[in-house]
Design a protein around this motif. Structure first.
Motif, mmCIF file in Angstrom:
data_model
loop_
_atom_site.group_PDB
_atom_site.id
_atom_site.type_symbol
_atom_site.label_atom_id
_atom_site.label_comp_id
_atom_site.label_asym_id
_atom_site.label_seq_id
_atom_site.Cartn_x
_atom_site.Cartn_y
_atom_site.Cartn_z
ATOM 1 N N LYS A 64 0.830 -1.199 0.000
ATOM 2 C CA LYS A 64 0.000 0.000 0.000
ATOM 3 C C LYS A 64 0.872 1.259 0.000
ATOM 4 O O LYS A 64 0.551 2.244 -0.682
ATOM 5 C CB LYS A 64 -0.921 0.004 1.216
ATOM 6 C CG LYS A 64 -1.892 1.186 1.225
ATOM 7 C CD LYS A 64 -2.858 1.097 2.389
ATOM 8 C CE LYS A 64 -3.840 2.273 2.358
ATOM 9 N NZ LYS A 64 -4.798 2.220 3.483
ATOM 10 N N GLN A 67 2.211 1.733 -3.519
ATOM 11 C CA GLN A 67 1.149 2.219 -4.399
ATOM 12 C C GLN A 67 0.875 3.699 -4.168
ATOM 13 O O GLN A 67 0.661 4.457 -5.114
ATOM 14 C CB GLN A 67 -0.131 1.396 -4.178
ATOM 15 C CG GLN A 67 -0.020 -0.038 -4.687
ATOM 16 C CD GLN A 67 -1.201 -0.896 -4.297
ATOM 17 O OE1 GLN A 67 -1.990 -0.519 -3.410
ATOM 18 N NE2 GLN A 67 -1.351 -2.058 -4.934
ATOM 19 N N THR A 68 0.921 4.116 -2.903
ATOM 20 C CA THR A 68 0.723 5.532 -2.577
ATOM 21 C C THR A 68 1.867 6.374 -3.139
ATOM 22 O O THR A 68 1.648 7.461 -3.693
ATOM 23 C CB THR A 68 0.632 5.724 -1.056
ATOM 24 O OG1 THR A 68 -0.451 4.936 -0.542
ATOM 25 C CG2 THR A 68 0.408 7.183 -0.700
ATOM 26 N N SER A 70 3.715 5.636 -5.701
ATOM 27 C CA SER A 70 3.624 5.630 -7.153
ATOM 28 C C SER A 70 2.603 6.638 -7.656
ATOM 29 O O SER A 70 2.781 7.256 -8.715
ATOM 30 C CB SER A 70 3.245 4.229 -7.642
ATOM 31 O OG SER A 70 3.181 4.187 -9.050
ATOM 32 N N ALA A 71 1.534 6.817 -6.879
ATOM 33 C CA ALA A 71 0.476 7.736 -7.301
ATOM 34 C C ALA A 71 0.943 9.184 -7.307
ATOM 35 O O ALA A 71 0.420 10.010 -8.064
ATOM 36 C CB ALA A 71 -0.731 7.582 -6.375
ATOM 37 N N THR A 72 1.915 9.507 -6.470
ATOM 38 C CA THR A 72 2.396 10.890 -6.377
ATOM 39 C C THR A 72 3.733 11.096 -7.076
ATOM 40 O O THR A 72 4.184 12.229 -7.212
ATOM 41 C CB THR A 72 2.553 11.294 -4.903
ATOM 42 O OG1 THR A 72 3.467 10.395 -4.254
ATOM 43 C CG2 THR A 72 1.213 11.251 -4.190
ATOM 44 N N GLY A 77 6.408 5.990 -12.258
ATOM 45 C CA GLY A 77 6.050 5.609 -10.896
ATOM 46 C C GLY A 77 6.761 4.353 -10.428
ATOM 47 O O GLY A 77 7.826 3.984 -10.933
#
Length: 388
Positions: A64, A67-68, A70-72, A77
């Motif tokens: 998690k 993934q967080t 990668s989103a920013t 990413g």
């Protein structure tokens, strides 16, 4: 009139001004700049290829966080790669299958890297871990500030710490050896060609009548050494710009301390070879003769170059103490290994002794052969000639 008291200074000035007007010299400098810029920029380009950076994890919490992050993150990413346990993740990091691994730790997470962790990856994971942790903690009621930030601390751990990443170490090592090889070879051939041109045009006879022959040699060596060092400074400036432009400024922290050592090795090795190149020119009577008279100098450069680039660790260690070869091998070792300070000092001492001996022998041969015309001389024949 002051330069007439030091004729070698006058000859050095003549060498410098002549080369600065030479299109061949300018062209070779531009080629060197291009090669160095490619060597500096290419690792960054290679490192940037391959899509999203893979980050190893062993649980849902770590996945998690990745993934967080990668989103920013910018670019492609990050991609979380799941492993069964910590040993499996460590092996993946060591083998280069993942850029890093994010694993649970006593107070949050630990980022595992092989010899370094990219600052962008580390920063993104820190921020994501803090965000995910606070989001989970904030869902609880009545938490203190310490409890709110619990489990969000990220520490850094390297499995195999080293001065530079492997790919960068290889490029820098080859780059340093290539700079010395090409500079010594390029200037060496120009020195030999200059001597032959002066012999063919009979200019050398006029110069020898007004200036001691050894002063002619010292002037050529000094002038070309100054030009070579100036070229190195320009190349170093281009490298600095390339590193800053590709966000590789952290490499400077490792390269900068070695730069001073490289200059010392370069000057001593170049001066020794410059004397030999001048002798190669004095043995010839026309440009066509240089192929055979410069062959020993080319071999002295080529063999150590291949050793410094392709040889194994033991062979490189031995080569780093051999005069001339040490100019290419020792600086590279200092970048890629933990070399005790006595080793470069010992290598410099050996190189200094060899340089003095080579220059003295070269000066004697130069005096004996410079005014010899009519046919090409061999090195054995030149050694047998009587001093004039």
């Amino acid at each position: 009139m002051k330069t007439l008291d030091k004729p070698w200074v006058l000859i050095a000035e003549r060498e410098i001004t002549t080369k600065l007007r030479d299109k061949t010299f300018i062209g070779s400098t531009l080629v060197m700049l291009l090669i160095v810029m490619v060597a500096v920029i290419l690792p960054a380009i290679l490192a940037g290829k391959g899509g999203a950076d893979k980050i190893g994890v062993i649980d849902d919490a770590g996945q998690k966080v990745v993934q967080t992050a990668s989103a920013t993150a910018g670019g492609d990413g990050y991609e979380a790669t799941r492993f069964a346990d910590r040993p499996a993740a460590e092996k993946a990091v060591t083998d280069g299958k993942v850029k890093a691994a994010l694993l649970p730790d006593a107070d949050g997470y630990v980022v595992l890297g092989k010899d370094r962790v990219d600052s962008g990856i580390e920063g993104a994971l820190r921020e994501a871990a803090a965000a995910v942790g606070m989001e989970a903690n904030a869902g609880k009621v009545g938490l203190s500030p310490a409890e709110l930030h619990a489990g969000t601390k990220v520490s850094l751990q390297l499995l195999k710490p080293g001065p530079l990443p492997d790919i960068v170490s290889d490029f820098v090592n080859i780059g340093l050896a290539l700079v010395f090889y090409m500079t010594a070879l390029g200037f060496g051939m120009m020195i030999a060609q200059s001597v032959v041109q002066e012999k063919e045009s009979r200019v050398v006879e006029i110069l020898a009548a007004a200036v001691p022959i050894r002063s002619l040699l010292w002037g050529k060596v000094l002038g070309n050494t100054v030009l070579a060092l100036s070229q190195i400074v320009v190349i170093a400036g281009a490298s600095l710009i390339g590193l800053l432009a590709t966000d590789q400024a952290d490499i400077l922290e490792v390269v900068a301390p070695v730069a001073g050592w490289f200059v010392v090795f370069f000057v001593l090795g170049f001066v020794a070879l410059a004397g030999l190149w001048a002798v190669a020119g004095s043995l010839a009577t026309r440009q066509e003769d240089l192929g055979s008279t410069t062959l020993p100098g080319q071999m002295i450069l080529m063999i150590p170059f291949f050793f410094s680039v392709f040889a194994g660790s033991s062979a490189k260690t031995v080569a780093s103490f051999v005069p001339i070869a040490s100019s290419m091998s020792m600086p590279g070792r200092m970048l890629t290994e933990d070399v005790p300070v006595w080793q470069p000092l010992a290598a410099i001492a050996l190189l200094l002794v060899a340089t003095v001996l080579i220059v003295r022998v070269g000066a004697r041969l130069y005096e004996r052969t410079l005014l010899q015309t009519g046919r090409r001389l061999g090195y054995r024949e030149a050694l047998a000639l009587e001093s004039k």
